[in-house]
Design a protein around this motif. Structure first.
Motif, PDB file in Angstrom:
ATOM      1  N   GLU A  56      42.600   2.598  58.322  1.00 38.70           N
ATOM      2  CA  GLU A  56      43.408   2.973  59.474  1.00 38.70           C
ATOM      3  C   GLU A  56      43.760   1.737  60.301  1.00 38.70           C
ATOM      4  O   GLU A  56      43.033   0.745  60.331  1.00 38.70           O
ATOM      5  CB  GLU A  56      42.649   3.974  60.339  1.00 38.70           C
ATOM      6  N   GLU A  74      43.904  -0.438  63.461  1.00 36.82           N
ATOM      7  CA  GLU A  74      42.930  -0.529  64.541  1.00 36.82           C
ATOM      8  C   GLU A  74      43.451  -1.416  65.676  1.00 36.82           C
ATOM      9  O   GLU A  74      44.182  -2.386  65.460  1.00 36.82           O
ATOM     10  CB  GLU A  74      41.584  -1.071  64.048  1.00 36.82           C
ATOM     11  N   PHE A  75      43.049  -1.057  66.859  1.00 37.95           N
ATOM     12  CA  PHE A  75      43.422  -1.778  68.069  1.00 37.95           C
ATOM     13  C   PHE A  75      42.763  -3.153  68.101  1.00 37.95           C
ATOM     14  O   PHE A  75      41.593  -3.290  67.727  1.00 37.95           O
ATOM     15  CB  PHE A  75      42.993  -0.961  69.285  1.00 37.95           C
ATOM     16  N   THR A  99      44.546   4.528  77.541  1.00 42.09           N
ATOM     17  CA  THR A  99      45.152   4.789  76.232  1.00 42.09           C
ATOM     18  C   THR A  99      45.603   3.507  75.541  1.00 42.09           C
ATOM     19  O   THR A  99      46.282   3.558  74.527  1.00 42.09           O
ATOM     20  CB  THR A  99      46.355   5.736  76.350  1.00 42.09           C
ATOM     21  N   ALA A 158      44.175   1.573  73.574  1.00 40.10           N
ATOM     22  CA  ALA A 158      43.706   1.429  72.200  1.00 40.10           C
ATOM     23  C   ALA A 158      44.281   2.470  71.247  1.00 40.10           C
ATOM     24  O   ALA A 158      43.966   2.433  70.057  1.00 40.10           O
ATOM     25  CB  ALA A 158      42.190   1.494  72.170  1.00 40.10           C
ATOM     26  N   SER A 159      45.108   3.349  71.756  1.00 48.81           N
ATOM     27  CA  SER A 159      45.678   4.398  70.906  1.00 48.81           C
ATOM     28  C   SER A 159      47.048   3.977  70.396  1.00 48.81           C
ATOM     29  O   SER A 159      47.955   3.705  71.178  1.00 48.81           O
ATOM     30  CB  SER A 159      45.829   5.699  71.692  1.00 48.81           C
ATOM     31  N   GLN A 160      47.210   3.947  69.094  1.00 48.67           N
ATOM     32  CA  GLN A 160      48.505   3.559  68.531  1.00 48.67           C
ATOM     33  C   GLN A 160      49.588   4.555  68.926  1.00 48.67           C
ATOM     34  O   GLN A 160      50.772   4.200  68.950  1.00 48.67           O
ATOM     35  CB  GLN A 160      48.418   3.452  67.012  1.00 48.67           C
ATOM     36  N   PHE A 161      49.216   5.770  69.271  1.00 49.00           N
ATOM     37  CA  PHE A 161      50.200   6.801  69.621  1.00 49.00           C
ATOM     38  C   PHE A 161      50.774   6.597  71.015  1.00 49.00           C
ATOM     39  O   PHE A 161      51.737   7.263  71.400  1.00 49.00           O
ATOM     40  CB  PHE A 161      49.573   8.186  69.491  1.00 49.00           C
ATOM     41  N   ALA A 162      50.226   5.673  71.769  1.00 53.84           N
ATOM     42  CA  ALA A 162      50.728   5.386  73.109  1.00 53.84           C
ATOM     43  C   ALA A 162      51.932   4.448  73.096  1.00 53.84           C
ATOM     44  O   ALA A 162      52.581   4.258  74.116  1.00 53.84           O
ATOM     45  CB  ALA A 162      49.623   4.775  73.961  1.00 53.84           C
TER      46      ALA A 162
END
Length: 125
Positions: A43, A45-46, A105, A107-111
């Motif tokens: 996946e 990662e941040f 948020t 660290a969230s790729q969806f942000a």
């Protein structure tokens, strides 16, 4: 908005590398900019993020103290200075940007609404 990542390459363990992310189009200096990385089969990662004014940054624990994120709003460019590189840092590094990203948020790729194409960083042992 288009993001163009560059500066990746091959470096020996313990070495340094700086990658860049140039933004173009309808950019805003108020964008939050971030770096993520991905190893094939794993996946994304941040890695790190920086607020528009550069005053707030966040890092993944795995890179804290070794990587430094920065930005030059006049040039619409973000940077990731990577020092003391390790073989486990090998990945494709992606830059991302978006407005209205709150710190919780980061660290969230969806942000993030905008993504660059990625640049390969390979650290040899």
């Amino acid at each position: 908005v288009q993001l163009q990542a560059s500066g990746g390459g091959l470096v020996q363990a313990g070495g340094s590398l700086r990658i860049s992310c140039a933004a173009s189009g309808r950019t805003s200096s108020r964008f939050v900019m971030a770096w993520f990385r991905q190893v094939q089969g794993k996946e994304r990662e941040f890695v790190a993020a920086i607020m528009f004014n550069g005053g707030t940054t966040d890092y993944a624990n795995s890179v804290k103290g070794r990587f430094t994120i920065s930005r030059d709003n006049a040039k619409n460019t973000g940077y990731l200075q990577m020092d003391s590189l390790r073989p486990e840092d090998t990945a494709v590094y992606y830059c991302a940007a978006s407005q209205s990203v709150i710190r919780s948020t980061f660290a969230s790729q969806f942000a993030y609404a905008y993504w660059g194409q990625g640049t390969q960083v390979t650290v040899s042992s």
